[in-house]
Scaffold this motif. Structure first.
Motif, PDB file in Angstrom:
ATOM      1  N   ALA A  40       7.557   8.257   1.893  1.00 10.18           N
ATOM      2  CA  ALA A  40       6.231   7.841   1.453  1.00 10.18           C
ATOM      3  C   ALA A  40       5.241   7.858   2.611  1.00 10.18           C
ATOM      4  CB  ALA A  40       6.307   6.436   0.841  1.00 10.18           C
ATOM      5  N   ASP A  41       3.988   8.189   2.315  1.00  9.46           N
ATOM      6  CA  ASP A  41       2.969   8.253   3.361  1.00  9.46           C
ATOM      7  C   ASP A  41       2.820   6.927   4.085  1.00  9.46           C
ATOM      8  OD1 ASP A  41       2.513  10.845   2.644  1.00  9.46           O
ATOM      9  OD2 ASP A  41       0.725  10.437   1.457  1.00  9.46           O
ATOM     10  N   TRP A  42       2.752   5.830   3.319  1.00  9.92           N
ATOM     11  CA  TRP A  42       2.549   4.524   3.958  1.00  9.92           C
ATOM     12  C   TRP A  42       3.720   4.171   4.871  1.00  9.92           C
ATOM     13  CZ3 TRP A  42       6.175   0.774   3.501  1.00  9.92           C
ATOM     14  CH2 TRP A  42       7.027   0.802   2.403  1.00  9.92           C
ATOM     15  N   PHE A  43       4.949   4.590   4.483  1.00 11.95           N
ATOM     16  CA  PHE A  43       6.134   4.297   5.289  1.00 11.95           C
ATOM     17  C   PHE A  43       6.027   4.987   6.648  1.00 11.95           C
ATOM     18  CE2 PHE A  43      10.405   4.569   6.824  1.00 11.95           C
ATOM     19  CZ  PHE A  43      11.105   3.508   6.263  1.00 11.95           C
ATOM     20  N   VAL A  44       5.657   6.265   6.627  1.00 12.07           N
ATOM     21  CA  VAL A  44       5.519   7.025   7.865  1.00 12.07           C
ATOM     22  C   VAL A  44       4.416   6.426   8.739  1.00 12.07           C
ATOM     23  CG1 VAL A  44       4.918   9.288   8.830  1.00 12.07           C
ATOM     24  CG2 VAL A  44       6.385   9.145   6.811  1.00 12.07           C
ATOM     25  N   ASN A  45       3.291   6.074   8.124  1.00 11.49           N
ATOM     26  CA  ASN A  45       2.171   5.523   8.877  1.00 11.49           C
ATOM     27  C   ASN A  45       2.495   4.150   9.457  1.00 11.49           C
ATOM     28  OD1 ASN A  45       0.737   7.793   8.231  1.00 11.49           O
ATOM     29  ND2 ASN A  45      -0.422   6.845   6.587  1.00 11.49           N
ATOM     30  N   LEU A  46       3.193   3.330   8.686  1.00  6.96           N
ATOM     31  CA  LEU A  46       3.544   2.006   9.177  1.00  6.96           C
ATOM     32  C   LEU A  46       4.576   2.100  10.297  1.00  6.96           C
ATOM     33  CD1 LEU A  46       2.998  -0.940   8.997  1.00  6.96           C
ATOM     34  CD2 LEU A  46       4.474  -1.108   6.983  1.00  6.96           C
ATOM     35  N   GLN A  47       5.484   3.071  10.209  1.00 10.82           N
ATOM     36  CA  GLN A  47       6.406   3.319  11.319  1.00 10.82           C
ATOM     37  C   GLN A  47       5.644   3.661  12.592  1.00 10.82           C
ATOM     38  OE1 GLN A  47       9.188   6.381   9.950  1.00 10.82           O
ATOM     39  NE2 GLN A  47      10.862   4.927  10.179  1.00 10.82           N
ATOM     40  N   THR A  48       4.600   4.487  12.449  1.00  9.39           N
ATOM     41  CA  THR A  48       3.772   4.850  13.596  1.00  9.39           C
ATOM     42  C   THR A  48       3.097   3.614  14.184  1.00  9.39           C
ATOM     43  OG1 THR A  48       3.344   7.025  12.624  1.00  9.39           O
ATOM     44  CG2 THR A  48       1.848   6.298  14.362  1.00  9.39           C
ATOM     45  N   LEU A  49       2.578   2.754  13.313  1.00 10.44           N
ATOM     46  CA  LEU A  49       1.906   1.536  13.758  1.00 10.44           C
ATOM     47  C   LEU A  49       2.884   0.599  14.467  1.00 10.44           C
ATOM     48  CD1 LEU A  49      -0.931   0.307  13.632  1.00 10.44           C
ATOM     49  CD2 LEU A  49      -0.227  -0.896  11.553  1.00 10.44           C
ATOM     50  N   LEU A  50       4.084   0.464  13.928  1.00 11.34           N
ATOM     51  CA  LEU A  50       5.103  -0.372  14.564  1.00 11.34           C
ATOM     52  C   LEU A  50       5.459   0.173  15.938  1.00 11.34           C
ATOM     53  CD1 LEU A  50       7.440  -0.959  11.486  1.00 11.34           C
ATOM     54  CD2 LEU A  50       6.105  -2.719  12.643  1.00 11.34           C
ATOM     55  N   GLY A  51       5.600   1.494  16.017  1.00  6.53           N
ATOM     56  CA  GLY A  51       5.926   2.098  17.299  1.00  6.53           C
ATOM     57  C   GLY A  51       4.830   1.899  18.320  1.00  6.53           C
ATOM     58  N   HIS A  52       3.584   1.998  17.867  1.00 10.98           N
ATOM     59  CA  HIS A  52       2.460   1.803  18.783  1.00 10.98           C
ATOM     60  C   HIS A  52       2.451   0.398  19.371  1.00 10.98           C
ATOM     61  CE1 HIS A  52      -1.570   1.810  20.446  1.00 10.98           C
ATOM     62  NE2 HIS A  52      -1.886   0.789  19.682  1.00 10.98           N
ATOM     63  N   HIS A  53       2.791  -0.581  18.543  1.00  3.38           N
ATOM     64  CA  HIS A  53       2.820  -1.978  19.002  1.00  3.38           C
ATOM     65  C   HIS A  53       4.184  -2.372  19.564  1.00  3.38           C
ATOM     66  CE1 HIS A  53      -1.187  -3.027  17.642  1.00  3.38           C
ATOM     67  NE2 HIS A  53      -0.941  -2.483  16.460  1.00  3.38           N
TER      68      HIS A  53
END
Length: 286
Positions: free
Chosen positions: A237-250
């Protein structure tokens, strides 16, 4: 993606069609880079089967990398006779992620195809008739997240979340795989009778504490489960990929305390200023 089924001839990588031999991407991985102009994909095939190696060397077979983007209906086929591949697709043609398959296909009619190491269930010394374009071996599929629209440095959490009122619903819930215009997001479902209270507070502290925070904890919990499971639909899912990116950034890990992670995400700051992560979610919902 391709579903392996029964073929009129044996296909390497399709169940137990062969008792020896292999076809795969080296180290089961791909290298890819993303910028605003192009997405470049690199990798190496490993083909361990003497009959198919001979067909490849003779030009009777080719190695294929097929790229699809479900969101844009874009498709690209890269064909090579060498084990290494390096090609690019235009970034403007891709949205969210790439679905990729690696194949070995016939590039000529082969009337008497008698590959080594065929499963004895095919009989003794079986011979098959192969047509140009037939699948000979399958190295598998992969999903590559390449969402150019999502930037963890500039995009708030509200770009992942939508909040919707639902007539006839009795309690708050989540839709993690919505369809239609919400397909890029995770949707918090709010009963109609609660919607006036929610919308009047427009992402105020009470709404964040009582609606968004517990929903965020459950979203992270579902991500943790999906990460541990094979072929879970949520991981694409798009949101899953994006939230993974956000988690990685933080530098946040789903193995840590989920409540603490949710609180950190909901109080993220940008350039020293606190931002309201849910405002955009409400603006898109009301």
């Amino acid at each position: 993606m391709r579903k392996m089924t029964s073929y009129p001839h044996p296909v390497l990588g399709n169940g137990d069609d062969f008792i020896a031999g292999s076809f795969a991407l080296k180290d089961n991985r791909l290298n890819y880079s993303v910028d605003t102009e192009e997405i470049r994909i690199r990798g190496t095939f490993e083909l361990e089967h003497e009959t198919m190696q001979a067909k490849l060397a003779a030009g009777e077979a080719s190695l294929i990398v097929r790229v699809d983007c479900e969101k844009t209906s874009f498709r690209h086929i890269h064909e090579t006779n060498g084990v290494d591949f390096d090609f690019a697709v235009p970034s403007e043609s891709i949205r969210s992620r790439i679905e990729l398959e690696a194949l070995l296909v016939a590039r000529a009619d082969i009337r008497e195809y008698s590959p080594a190491h065929v499963n004895p269930l095919y009989g003794e010394n079986p011979v098959f008739s192969i047509q140009n374009g037939d699948l000979l071996a399958y190295a598998g599929a992969a999903n590559l997240p390449v969402n150019l629209k999502f930037d963890p440095l500039t995009t708030p959490l509200g770009s992942i979340i939508r909040i919707r009122n639902v007539v006839g619903r009795s309690e708050i819930g989540l839709d993690l795989l919505p369809e239609g215009p919400d397909s890029e997001y995770v949707v918090i479902l709010v009963p109609q009778e609660m919607w006036e209270v929610v919308s009047n507070h427009v992402a105020g502290p009470a709404i964040v504490a009582n609606l968004v925070l517990p929903s965020m904890v459950e979203i992270l919990n579902q991500m943790r489960r999906a990460t541990d499971e094979k072929d879970n639909d949520l991981t694409g899912a798009d949101w899953f990929v994006n939230l993974q990116t956000l988690l990685g950034h933080h530098q946040l890990d789903l193995d840590d305390d989920l409540l603490e992670i949710a609180q950190l995400l909901l109080t993220a700051d940008r350039q020293g200023q606190k931002i309201n992560p849910i405002t955009r979610a409400f603006e898109a919902s009301i």
